[in-house]
Design an enzyme around this catalytic site. Structure first.
Site, short mmCIF file in Angstrom:
data_model
loop_
_atom_site.label_atom_id
_atom_site.label_comp_id
_atom_site.label_asym_id
_atom_site.label_seq_id
_atom_site.Cartn_x
_atom_site.Cartn_y
_atom_site.Cartn_z
CB ALA A 61 -35.67 -15.19 -1.03
CG ASP A 103 -25.36 -7.38 -1.80
OD1 ASP A 103 -26.16 -8.27 -1.52
OD2 ASP A 103 -24.12 -7.47 -1.83
CE1 TYR A 126 -31.02 -14.47 -3.68
CE2 TYR A 126 -29.25 -12.95 -3.75
CZ TYR A 126 -30.37 -13.50 -3.30
OH TYR A 126 -30.79 -12.88 -1.88
#
Length: 282
Positions: A61, A103, A126
């Site tokens: 990522a 989250d 993000y």
């Protein structure tokens, strides 16, 4: 099974490699950008077919949250488009995929732990790209498991724990935000949960995983210094407004882990116990 691990040089990828040694029943293909370009759909399909891959754990990522605000295209490619490529390739093999998410898909305005069915509302590049990655994986692979995690740290790579230890030795005073609440996640504990899922069988859906407990970044830093034996650095609590960043952070990002605990019958360690283990290794 033949299992493809992407992002093997990161925090989670390195922890996965350590646990592979105690799970020798599978064959692992640990890759990072040098071994497999996950932004190249043809390269992925070729790799998956040539190695008869049964499942993929995508640990890769773009995680530089603030830099993402100015690198939207790269962040979109790595966090949203590439996971879709991986999902499409493994679906053609009839395999499964585990996608690691965050989250940051939530805006952090809750006052109770987030469950998997809560409405997503990311407020950063993000967070938006990671949410798009979740959606791409689930749209392209029927047997896909999304694991959202938070505040990841490890003995590997760069992370908050290592930074606070370094700054604690270098500085006499440090300001740390106290009004952002969440739960740290030791990457080794997350890796163990992933291995539990792939050994018991991947059950599609969205899951939350972090360590147990609730804490602020300020309290987390105080615990890091205490466990690392740092007593010469004074840690001051800061409001978020006193430490502006390019990307907005969730003020409250505690994740409810009930679903993954019940589905896979796992017991999740308390955050301070895991932090102590990590610092002892460091």
């Amino acid at each position: 099974m033949n299992i493809l691990i992407t992002g093997c040089n990161g925090q989670l990828g390195n922890e996965m490699q350590l646990l592979e040694k105690v799970n020798p029943q599978h064959t692992y293909y640990n890759t990072d950008v040098a071994e497999l370009d996950i932004t190249n759909s043809e390269a992925i399909e070729r790799f998956v077919m040539e190695h008869s891959i049964d499942g993929i754990v995508n640990c890769a990522a773009y995680t530089a949250v603030d830099k993402a605000e100015d690198n939207v295209d790269l962040c979109q490619m790595l966090n949203a488009v590439a996971p879709g490529f991986l999902a499409s390739a493994i679906e053609k093999r009839g395999g499964w995929m585990i996608q690691i998410s965050t989250d940051y898909v939530f805006d952090g305005t809750n006052h109770k732990p987030y469950v998997e069915t809560d409405i997503v509302c990311p407020n950063s590049v993000y967070g938006r790209t990671k949410l798009a990655g979740e959606q791409a994986v689930m749209a392209n692979c029927k047997n896909a498991m999304i694991i959202r995690t938070a505040w990841l740290y490890s003995t590997f790579g760069n992370n908050f724990v290592k930074t606070m230890i370094r700054l604690g030795h270098e500085k006499s005073e440090l300001g740390v935000i106290f009004d952002q609440i969440g739960t740290p996640t030791y990457a080794r504990d997350l890796a163990m949960a992933i291995f539990t899922a792939l050994n018991q069988g991947v059950i599609s859906g969205i899951y939350h995983f972090s360590n147990e407990g609730v804490i602020s970044w300020y309290d987390f830093t105080k615990a890091i210094h205490r466990l690392a034996g740092i007593s010469t650095c004074h840690v001051r609590p800061l409001h978020t407004s006193e430490y502006p960043t390019p990307a907005a952070r969730p003020h409250y990002s505690v994740l409810d882990k009930t679903k993954i605990k019940h589905t896979y019958h796992i017991e999740i360690p308390y955050w301070e116990d895991s932090l102590k283990e990590c610092i002892e290794k460091l």
